[in-house]
Design a protein around this motif. Structure first.
Motif, PDB file in Angstrom:
ATOM      1  N   PHE A  49      33.634  46.561  35.013  1.00 20.39           N
ATOM      2  CA  PHE A  49      33.901  47.554  36.054  1.00 20.39           C
ATOM      3  C   PHE A  49      32.962  48.745  35.864  1.00 20.39           C
ATOM      4  N   SER A  50      32.744  49.448  36.956  1.00 23.65           N
ATOM      5  CA  SER A  50      31.854  50.613  36.956  1.00 23.65           C
ATOM      6  C   SER A  50      32.610  51.831  37.458  1.00 23.65           C
ATOM      7  N   VAL A  51      32.175  52.999  37.007  1.00 21.01           N
ATOM      8  CA  VAL A  51      32.812  54.268  37.378  1.00 21.01           C
ATOM      9  C   VAL A  51      31.746  55.159  38.023  1.00 21.01           C
ATOM     10  N   TYR A  52      32.128  55.768  39.165  1.00 23.30           N
ATOM     11  CA  TYR A  52      31.235  56.670  39.892  1.00 23.30           C
ATOM     12  C   TYR A  52      31.959  57.995  40.120  1.00 23.30           C
ATOM     13  N   GLY A  53      31.225  59.079  39.955  1.00 25.40           N
ATOM     14  CA  GLY A  53      31.755  60.398  40.238  1.00 25.40           C
ATOM     15  C   GLY A  53      31.197  60.922  41.545  1.00 25.40           C
ATOM     16  N   ILE A  87      35.422  47.331  40.643  1.00 28.21           N
ATOM     17  CA  ILE A  87      35.612  46.129  39.820  1.00 28.21           C
ATOM     18  C   ILE A  87      34.530  45.126  40.191  1.00 28.21           C
ATOM     19  N   ASN A  88      33.718  44.736  39.222  1.00 30.34           N
ATOM     20  CA  ASN A  88      32.621  43.803  39.471  1.00 30.34           C
ATOM     21  C   ASN A  88      33.064  42.339  39.371  1.00 30.34           C
ATOM     22  N   ASN A  89      33.979  42.026  38.476  1.00 28.34           N
ATOM     23  CA  ASN A  89      34.499  40.666  38.340  1.00 28.34           C
ATOM     24  C   ASN A  89      35.774  40.717  37.505  1.00 28.34           C
ATOM     25  N   ASN A 127      40.172  34.534  37.898  1.00 29.10           N
ATOM     26  CA  ASN A 127      40.969  34.295  39.100  1.00 29.10           C
ATOM     27  C   ASN A 127      40.096  34.566  40.324  1.00 29.10           C
ATOM     28  N   VAL A 128      39.831  33.533  41.113  1.00 26.01           N
ATOM     29  CA  VAL A 128      38.943  33.684  42.277  1.00 26.01           C
ATOM     30  C   VAL A 128      39.703  34.175  43.505  1.00 26.01           C
ATOM     31  N   ASP A 129      41.018  34.165  43.471  1.00 25.26           N
ATOM     32  CA  ASP A 129      41.806  34.550  44.650  1.00 25.26           C
ATOM     33  C   ASP A 129      42.049  36.057  44.725  1.00 25.26           C
TER      34      ASP A 129
END
Length: 292
Positions: free
Chosen positions: A225-229, A272-274, A278-280
């Protein structure tokens, strides 16, 4: 008369009539003096007639009496170390059991500290402090039905989606299975308006542990996951770091941002990148923002 031995004759083995003074049993006792029951094999009457035999009998009985007297002492000397060793072994086993119990209690305390540790750090993404989720800028909530055709289903979805998104910033601790926000697929984002303008240094992502899952795995948990301000809602955002949530780790995992010195932000976006397979859908339980 039978042939006599000069050595036995000089030793007084024969009587004046020429008969031996020692019986067959006494000869056996002489050969096997240390065998048990030798005393019974001696002819007491003949021993009295021969003072030499009497002295040998007294020596043997004295030796046997000394052995009988020292035998209990030797047994006690042998038994005491054995009992002491058994006591030490039992004591060591009890100490190991107590140590195991202490380690289990310590593990429980550590888990509780891990669960409640984020509560001790100021959280600027807490709904109780004034933070809120901007629903129109976040991903859609996962809906098992492909099409929402009925009017009542649409109304329920519009009511349910914002409510589910709010769970992420309500700060539930400990986490309860199913009490989360779910979005479709592996990729999604959540847009949060912070309670204060803050220079973000750390973030905490929470998800139930494997031991809490009824399936034994947490494939729907976020992975990368990545965080942006963001200072305003319209700007593109400043990248603060890319992190990885460990599915085998604690429920709450706190991460230091690699680029904390980027200024103060009023909003933050969690992307969230992946997930873990769980693909659903992907589940978000808790997200917290820390800083100054």
């Amino acid at each position: 008369m039978l042939r006599r031995s000069l050595r036995l004759q000089e030793a007084g083995y024969y009587t004046e009539q020429g008969t031996p003074t020692v019986c067959y049993k006494e000869v056996i006792c002489r050969v096997f003096q240390r065998r048990k029951g030798c005393v019974d094999s001696i002819d007491h009457h003949e021993s009295i007639d021969n003072p030499q035999h009497t002295s040998n009998f007294q020596k043997w009985t004295t030796r046997y009496s000394r052995y009988s007297a020292t035998r209990p002492i030797k047994f006690i000397k042998w038994l005491f170390p054995l009992l002491w060793s058994a006591y030490q072994l039992i004591h060591f086993a009890m100490l190991c059991m107590q140590l195991n119990e202490v380690q289990q209690e310590l593990q429980i305390y550590k888990q509780q500290m891990i669960i409640f540790a984020p509560d001790t750090i100021p959280n600027f993404a807490s709904e109780s402090q004034g933070a809120r989720v901007l629903h129109h800028l976040s991903s859609d909530t996962y809906w098992p039905q492909k099409d929402i055709g009925i009017v009542w289903d649409k109304i329920f979805y519009w009511w349910y989606s914002p409510k589910a998104q709010r769970r992420v910033i309500q700060g539930h601790s400990p986490l309860q299975p199913g009490n989360c926000w779910t979005f479709s697929g592996e990729q999604g984002h959540l847009f949060i308006s912070l309670s204060h303008r803050v220079s973000i240094t750390k973030v905490t992502l929470g998800h139930i542990a494997k031991s809490q899952s009824i399936h034994g795995h947490i494939a729907s948990a976020p992975r990368e996951f990545s965080v942006y301000g963001l200072r305003t809602e319209d700007e593109e955002g400043t990248f603060l770091g890319k992190l990885v949530y460990d599915q085998d780790g604690a429920a709450f995992q706190t991460f230091d941002l690699p680029n904390p010195e980027q200024g103060a932000f009023r909003h933050v976006m969690l992307r969230i990148n992946n997930n873990w397979g769980n693909v659903d859908y992907t589940c978000l339980y808790s997200f917290r923002v820390h800083g100054n």
